[in-house]
Motif scaffolding. Structure first.
Motif, short mmCIF file in Angstrom:
data_model
loop_
_atom_site.label_atom_id
_atom_site.label_comp_id
_atom_site.label_asym_id
_atom_site.label_seq_id
_atom_site.Cartn_x
_atom_site.Cartn_y
_atom_site.Cartn_z
N TRP A 148 -96.43 24.81 -30.53
CA TRP A 148 -96.30 25.94 -29.61
C TRP A 148 -97.56 26.79 -29.70
O TRP A 148 -98.10 27.25 -28.69
CB TRP A 148 -95.07 26.78 -29.95
N ALA A 149 -98.04 27.01 -30.91
CA ALA A 149 -99.25 27.81 -31.11
C ALA A 149 -100.45 27.13 -30.47
O ALA A 149 -101.26 27.78 -29.79
CB ALA A 149 -99.50 28.03 -32.60
N ALA A 150 -100.58 25.82 -30.67
CA ALA A 150 -101.71 25.09 -30.11
C ALA A 150 -101.71 25.15 -28.59
O ALA A 150 -102.76 25.35 -27.95
CB ALA A 150 -101.69 23.64 -30.59
N LEU A 151 -100.54 24.98 -28.00
CA LEU A 151 -100.43 25.02 -26.54
C LEU A 151 -100.76 26.41 -26.00
O LEU A 151 -101.52 26.55 -25.04
CB LEU A 151 -99.01 24.60 -26.12
N GLY A 152 -100.18 27.44 -26.61
CA GLY A 152 -100.42 28.80 -26.15
C GLY A 152 -101.88 29.19 -26.25
O GLY A 152 -102.45 29.79 -25.33
N TRP A 153 -102.50 28.81 -27.36
CA TRP A 153 -103.92 29.11 -27.54
C TRP A 153 -104.78 28.36 -26.53
O TRP A 153 -105.64 28.94 -25.87
CB TRP A 153 -104.36 28.73 -28.96
N SER A 154 -104.55 27.06 -26.41
CA SER A 154 -105.39 26.22 -25.56
C SER A 154 -105.33 26.66 -24.10
O SER A 154 -106.36 26.79 -23.43
CB SER A 154 -104.94 24.75 -25.69
N ASP A 155 -104.13 26.91 -23.61
CA ASP A 155 -104.01 27.31 -22.20
C ASP A 155 -104.56 28.71 -21.98
O ASP A 155 -105.08 29.01 -20.89
CB ASP A 155 -102.55 27.22 -21.76
N SER A 156 -104.49 29.57 -22.97
CA SER A 156 -105.08 30.90 -22.85
C SER A 156 -106.60 30.82 -22.77
O SER A 156 -107.23 31.55 -21.99
CB SER A 156 -104.66 31.78 -24.03
N VAL A 157 -107.20 29.93 -23.57
CA VAL A 157 -108.65 29.75 -23.50
C VAL A 157 -109.05 29.23 -22.12
O VAL A 157 -110.07 29.64 -21.55
CB VAL A 157 -109.14 28.80 -24.61
N ARG A 158 -108.24 28.34 -21.57
CA ARG A 158 -108.51 27.85 -20.22
C ARG A 158 -108.57 29.01 -19.23
O ARG A 158 -109.50 29.10 -18.40
CB ARG A 158 -107.41 26.87 -19.79
N LEU A 159 -107.60 29.90 -19.31
CA LEU A 159 -107.56 31.04 -18.40
C LEU A 159 -108.74 31.97 -18.61
O LEU A 159 -109.31 32.51 -17.65
CB LEU A 159 -106.25 31.80 -18.60
#
Length: 275
Positions: free
Chosen positions: A166-177
């Motif tokens: 969950w942490a990896a997904l939240g971080w990764s997609d936030s960096v994308r944004l």
């Protein structure tokens, strides 16, 4: 902005000695990458993979790195920049999973730290080493992070693993944004959320309703193509997308009944994992 090929690019893959990481590295070599950098903690397997990939027109570099160690990441990244140069394609693939017990039965608390360090923190620290140059340079660049469907839907007997993904997904997609907001369209972030894959890491886990254990080649092929396309999120297979959608619509009790009925909540009962 599509990337037709990684030919001429410099690619770094973590967890590259075996499994998905090895297949990603093989794919980069086949496409004619200028250099492929392999990171793994398993020195013997890493050397074997590096040897097999060498001599095909791509410069292959390998570093024995424990990505749970922040200092090791910093040192290895500095060595890569000095010996190879800036990285164009980063594949955050390294990951671990521990145990199939209930959380309160955890005996080794170090397993919690290790899981979070490798699955959650390592992608952050590794990307932080190479992303600034990607942003500064004008060439097409990519960050591909292998998360998990466990980062989309909670699942018993894997609470720490789920938390890490969950942490990896939240971080990764936030960096994308953040990259999109800042106008750095030449750098694209793709996050992959597959269900169980036949890498050995999830030995003993069982598939569920219309969701068999995924084949490694299928996951790598889809992830690689979606990464080059610059697409933000890959969820494999379609049933995982359905489970995520229903989880967002159904009341919690009905969600739990549905996911239990289709077998998601029982999928880890006989998990043994890679020894």
């Amino acid at each position: 902005m599509k990337l037709e090929t990684v030919a001429g690019k410099k690619v770094l893959v973590t967890g590259a000695a075996m499994g998905l990481g090895r297949l990603f590295a093989e794919r980069a070599v086949r496409e004619g990458a200028a250099a492929v950098v392999l990171w793994d903690v398993n020195e013997i397997a890493l050397q074997a993979t590096a040897s097999e990939l060498s001599g095909q027109g791509t410069a292959v570099h390998h570093y024995t790195v424990d990505v749970s160690d922040q200092d090791a990441i910093v040192a290895a990244a500095a060595a890569v920049r000095a010996e190879v140069g800036d990285i164009d394609i980063l594949v955050n693939n390294a990951g671990i999973v521990r145990g199939n017990s209930y959380f309160w039965e955890t005996e080794n608390r170090a397993d919690i730290d290790k899981t979070m360090a490798i699955n959650s923190l390592a992608p952050m620290y590794i990307t932080l080493e190479f992303l600034p140059a990607m942003v500064k340079n004008t060439g097409e660049a990519r960050v591909l992070t292998i998360a998990s469907s466990a980062g989309l839907v909670a699942n018993p007997r894997m609470s720490v693993y789920a938390a890490s993904k969950w942490a990896a997904l939240g971080w990764s997609d936030s960096v994308r944004l953040e990259l999109e907001q800042a106008g750095h369209d030449h750098v694209r972030v793709t996050t992959v959320c597959p269900t169980y894959i036949n890498t050995g890491m999830f030995d003993g886990a069982k598939g569920f309703w219309f969701t068999p254990i995924l084949e490694q080649d299928e996951v790598v092929e889809t992830s690689w193509q979606e990464m080059k396309q610059g697409n933000p999120l890959v969820i494999l297979p379609w049933t995982s997308r359905l489970n995520k959608a229903l989880s967002g619509i159904l009341p919690i009790k009905l969600r739990d009944v549905f996911l239990s009925t289709v077998g998601v909540y029982n999928s880890m009962e006989k998990f043994t994992g890679r020894k």
